[in-house]
Design an enzyme around this catalytic site. Structure first.
Site, PDB file in Angstrom:
ATOM      1  NE  ARG A   1     -21.763  10.860   1.720  1.00  0.00           N
ATOM      2  CZ  ARG A   1     -22.293  11.418   0.297  1.00  0.00           C
ATOM      3  NH1 ARG A   1     -23.549  11.084  -0.083  1.00  0.00           N
ATOM      4  NH2 ARG A   1     -22.445  12.098   0.347  1.00  0.00           N
TER       5      ARG A   1
ATOM      6  CB  THR B   1     -12.109   0.580  14.715  1.00  0.00           C
ATOM      7  OG1 THR B   1     -12.998   1.262  14.101  1.00  0.00           O
ATOM      8  CG2 THR B   1     -11.072   1.088  15.454  1.00  0.00           C
TER       9      THR B   1
ATOM     10  CG  PHE C   1     -29.276   6.238   3.868  1.00  0.00           C
ATOM     11  CD1 PHE C   1     -28.339   6.683   3.369  1.00  0.00           C
ATOM     12  CD2 PHE C   1     -28.231   4.761   4.859  1.00  0.00           C
ATOM     13  CE1 PHE C   1     -26.891   6.898   2.812  1.00  0.00           C
ATOM     14  CE2 PHE C   1     -27.189   4.796   4.365  1.00  0.00           C
ATOM     15  CZ  PHE C   1     -27.241   5.310   3.509  1.00  0.00           C
ATOM     16  CG  LEU C   2     -36.841   6.502   3.942  1.00  0.00           C
ATOM     17  CD1 LEU C   2     -38.035   7.323   3.745  1.00  0.00           C
ATOM     18  CD2 LEU C   2     -36.184   5.111   4.998  1.00  0.00           C
TER      19      LEU C   2
ATOM     20  N   GLY D   1     -34.197  -3.406  -0.365  1.00  0.00           N
ATOM     21  CA  GLY D   1     -33.546  -4.201  -1.641  1.00  0.00           C
ATOM     22  C   GLY D   1     -31.983  -5.207  -0.618  1.00  0.00           C
TER      23      GLY D   1
ATOM     24  CE  LYS E   1     -15.766  -0.914  11.187  1.00  0.00           C
ATOM     25  NZ  LYS E   1     -15.352   0.298  12.425  1.00  0.00           N
TER      26      LYS E   1
ATOM     27  CB  CYS F   1     -18.896   1.926   7.899  1.00  0.00           C
ATOM     28  SG  CYS F   1     -17.018   2.153   7.543  1.00  0.00           S
TER      29      CYS F   1
ATOM     30  CE  LYS G   1     -18.292   6.761  12.206  1.00  0.00           C
ATOM     31  NZ  LYS G   1     -18.426   7.533  10.833  1.00  0.00           N
TER      32      LYS G   1
ATOM     33  CE  LYS H   1      -4.035  -1.178   2.634  1.00  0.00           C
ATOM     34  NZ  LYS H   1      -4.934  -0.575   4.228  1.00  0.00           N
TER      35      LYS H   1
HETATM   36  C1  UGA Z   1     -21.128   4.616   6.034  1.00  0.00           C
HETATM   37  C2  UGA Z   1     -21.570   5.763   6.980  1.00  0.00           C
HETATM   38  O1  UGA Z   1     -22.935   6.234   5.153  1.00  0.00           O
HETATM   39  C3  UGA Z   1     -20.624   7.190   6.849  1.00  0.00           C
HETATM   40  O2  UGA Z   1     -21.111   8.295   7.209  1.00  0.00           O
HETATM   41  C4  UGA Z   1     -19.899   6.859   7.675  1.00  0.00           C
HETATM   42  O3  UGA Z   1     -18.826   7.931   7.848  1.00  0.00           O
HETATM   43  C5  UGA Z   1     -19.465   5.901   6.961  1.00  0.00           C
HETATM   44  O4  UGA Z   1     -20.540   4.572   7.194  1.00  0.00           O
HETATM   45  C6  UGA Z   1     -18.753   4.942   8.353  1.00  0.00           C
HETATM   46  O5  UGA Z   1     -18.788   4.780   8.965  1.00  0.00           O
HETATM   47  O6  UGA Z   1     -17.761   4.716   7.377  1.00  0.00           O
HETATM   48  P1  UGA Z   1     -20.738   3.621   3.474  1.00  0.00           P
HETATM   49  O7  UGA Z   1     -19.907   2.364   4.926  1.00  0.00           O
HETATM   50  O8  UGA Z   1     -19.750   4.012   2.885  1.00  0.00           O
HETATM   51  O9  UGA Z   1     -20.281   5.327   4.891  1.00  0.00           O
HETATM   52  O10 UGA Z   1     -21.768   3.371   3.127  1.00  0.00           O
HETATM   53  P2  UGA Z   1     -23.225   4.137   3.016  1.00  0.00           P
HETATM   54  O11 UGA Z   1     -23.416   4.941   1.807  1.00  0.00           O
HETATM   55  O12 UGA Z   1     -23.573   4.497   4.550  1.00  0.00           O
HETATM   56  O13 UGA Z   1     -23.851   2.740   2.601  1.00  0.00           O
HETATM   57  C7  UGA Z   1     -23.399   1.183   3.876  1.00  0.00           C
HETATM   58  C8  UGA Z   1     -25.078   0.359   2.964  1.00  0.00           C
HETATM   59  O14 UGA Z   1     -26.102   0.509   3.010  1.00  0.00           O
HETATM   60  C9  UGA Z   1     -24.226  -0.015   1.671  1.00  0.00           C
HETATM   61  O15 UGA Z   1     -24.677  -1.261   1.072  1.00  0.00           O
HETATM   62  C10 UGA Z   1     -25.849   0.381   1.393  1.00  0.00           C
HETATM   63  O16 UGA Z   1     -25.895  -0.006  -0.754  1.00  0.00           O
HETATM   64  C11 UGA Z   1     -26.750   0.108   1.579  1.00  0.00           C
HETATM   65  N1  UGA Z   1     -28.359   0.890   1.810  1.00  0.00           N
HETATM   66  C12 UGA Z   1     -27.693   2.659   1.827  1.00  0.00           C
HETATM   67  C13 UGA Z   1     -29.224   0.869   1.656  1.00  0.00           C
HETATM   68  O17 UGA Z   1     -29.420  -0.494   1.213  1.00  0.00           O
HETATM   69  N2  UGA Z   1     -30.472   1.952   1.213  1.00  0.00           N
HETATM   70  C14 UGA Z   1     -30.438   2.445   0.613  1.00  0.00           C
HETATM   71  O18 UGA Z   1     -31.056   3.700   1.822  1.00  0.00           O
HETATM   72  C15 UGA Z   1     -28.933   3.531   1.370  1.00  0.00           C
END
Ligand code: UGA
Length: 433
Positions: free
Chosen positions: A154, A86, A253-254, A257, A267, A264, A208, A35
């Site tokens: 994200r 973590t 986030f609604l 699926g 866990k 993240c 967080k 890396k």
């Molecule tokens: C998430 C949080 O959104 C961030 O704010 C946070 O900083 C991050 O974790 C972290 O703790 O580091 P991320 O894991 O990049 O970010 O992904 P998300 O966009 O949150 O999506 C997470 C999962 O939820 C994906 O598998 C996505 O497909 C799913 N999802 C999201 C749904 O099934 N439905 C939704 O409406 C939105």
């Protein structure tokens, strides 16, 4: 300002490049040699839109340097961001803090000046306090302050989220320099009227975990409604749209699926439950167990639905899986719902071919026994069923008529409610979701 970022994964690499973009001189420390070598040449070892440009530019100008040396880090600056991973402990719900602990154990005895350690990694509440005590034991004739500055980026939007965050949260112990130094570090971000919440470290840590727990809950809520919609013959997307117009609820986030995955949300909700238990507050978070259950049920439901479409057995069937990343615009397959489903379907006797625009290499490493194709159309050759499990734009734009010519049967399951249903049906596909 000069600063060090310890750990250059998704979080650390993005943070280091973005701090350079804000005009700081940054030294990034990464202990994994492959890396580090890539980053030192300005290459990013994972897919994150916009990050390679930033990384290359700041490596070239020298604003961002990469090293493996904690001694060099201790010399370089007096502000240290901890951005190491973590992960979930093996066989347990709680978070493995060994990387955070090691970073502190190694760095602090080397410090010759007063310093500020700013934690960015997601940690259980109480970690900053514990580290602060340990730092006092390790520091040799210097004052080392620990504060927490959680990150909300994200994947897929990491650069944008870091340079233009919704908010900055600082959790500091009284009497230190953390707030003043953070105001300097994030001066240009704060000029854009980004809200800054200054609080104690325990609250910052909980901001967080609460944020991620809320997001996970929102997704599982709509997926629970989706289960009822399946039973009642109702349309969950229309419900999400309709309730989402209520500003108190909001449409984001609604999306029902296959549910959430990634490094993240899964866990973090588990570590949150484990920590609440340690604190004697387990009951407060029992609902998160149900959030996790609803989410995991999506995956088994998808396998059952595929079996159903195949006439009750997966034995000997050919299944095409489009999507392997845990979400679009990412090559991350950690706890990927799509790959989990692919693995389960294969275990039940089907031959499974997977295609993803970006996550092929990572998928092969994690699931070497699945077959991989180099395009959606190749993955779908002679398929009995096509499953769309990550909502990449490339899959939304598929011409169902054309794809129909390569499959054995025109059966599609839309695991992310992302396809133009009527177009597929018009092209003679049996569409399930
Ligand atoms: C998430 C949080 O959104 C961030 O704010 C946070 O900083 C991050 O974790 C972290 O703790 O580091 P991320 O894991 O990049 O970010 O992904 P998300 O966009 O949150 O999506 C997470 C999962 O939820 C994906 O598998 C996505 O497909 C799913 N999802 C999201 C749904 O099934 N439905 C939704 O409406 C939105």
């Amino acid at each position: 300002m000069r600063m060090v970022v310890l750990g250059l994964g998704y979080l650390g690499a993005t943070h280091a490049a973005c701090m350079a973009e804000l005009g700081h001189e940054v030294l990034g420390i990464e202990v994994v040699p492959e890396k580090r070598a890539q980053l030192a040449e300005g290459r990013v070892p994972f897919y994150e839109p916009g990050l390679p440009d930033l990384m290359k530019r700041h490596i070239d100008t020298g604003a961002l340097k990469i090293s493996d040396s904690y001694a060099e880090a201790a010399e370089f600056a007096d502000v240290f961001f901890i951005a190491v991973g973590t992960p979930q402990k093996k066989g347990e719900y709680s978070a493995d803090l060994s990387y955070v602990d090691s970073a502190v154990e190694e760095l602090v005895p080397m410090l010759r000046n007063d310093a500020l350690i700013l934690g960015k990694s997601t940690v259980p509440v109480g970690t900053a306090s514990r580290l602060s005590e340990r730092v006092d034991e390790l520091a040799k004739d210097v004052q080392v302050e620990v504060a927490w500055n959680p990150e909300f980026l994200r994947e897929g939007f990491a650069v944008q989220d870091t340079l233009h965050p919704d908010r900055i949260v600082i959790g500091a112990f009284p009497g230190g320099q953390a707030e003043a130094l953070c105001r300097e570090i994030y001066a240009s971000v704060l000029e854009a009227e980004t809200p800054m919440i200054v609080t104690d470290p325990a609250t910052a840590e909980l901001v967080k975990t609460s944020a991620n727990a809320f997001l996970a809950t929102k997704i599982s809520f709509i997926n629970a409604i989706a289960e009822v919609c399946d039973a009642a013959g109702a349309d969950v997307t229309a419900i999400a749209d309709a309730i989402g117009y209520d500003a108190r609820i909001g449409r984001k986030f609604l999306n029902a699926g296959l549910g959430f995955g990634g490094g993240c949300l899964p866990k973090d909700i588990r570590a949150f439950m484990a920590r609440a238990g340690e604190l004697g507050a387990a009951e407060a978070l029992t609902f998160l167990r149900e959030v996790d259950n609803v989410n995991m049920r999506r995956r088994t439901r998808m396998v059952e639905l595929t079996k159903d479409v195949c006439g009750g057995t997966l034995l000997g069937r050919r299944i095409a899986i489009l999507g392997a990343a845990f979400k679009p615009e990412s090559d991350d397959v950690r706890d990927s719902p799509a790959l989990n489903v692919a693995g389960q379907i294969q275990l039940q006797g089907a031959s499974v071919t997977v295609y993803d625009p970006k996550a092929m290499n990572n998928s092969r490493l994690l699931f070497p026994t699945l077959d991989y194709a180099t395009s959606a159309s190749e993955a779908c050759q002679k398929a009995d069923v096509v499953l769309v499990l990550t909502e990449w734009p490339e899959f939304r734009d598929i011409d169902p008529e054309q794809l129909g010519t390569v499959v054995r049967h025109r059966n599609v399951i839309d695991g992310r409610l992302c396809l133009p249903k009527s177009e597929w049906i018009t092209a003679g596909w049996s569409y399930r979701a």
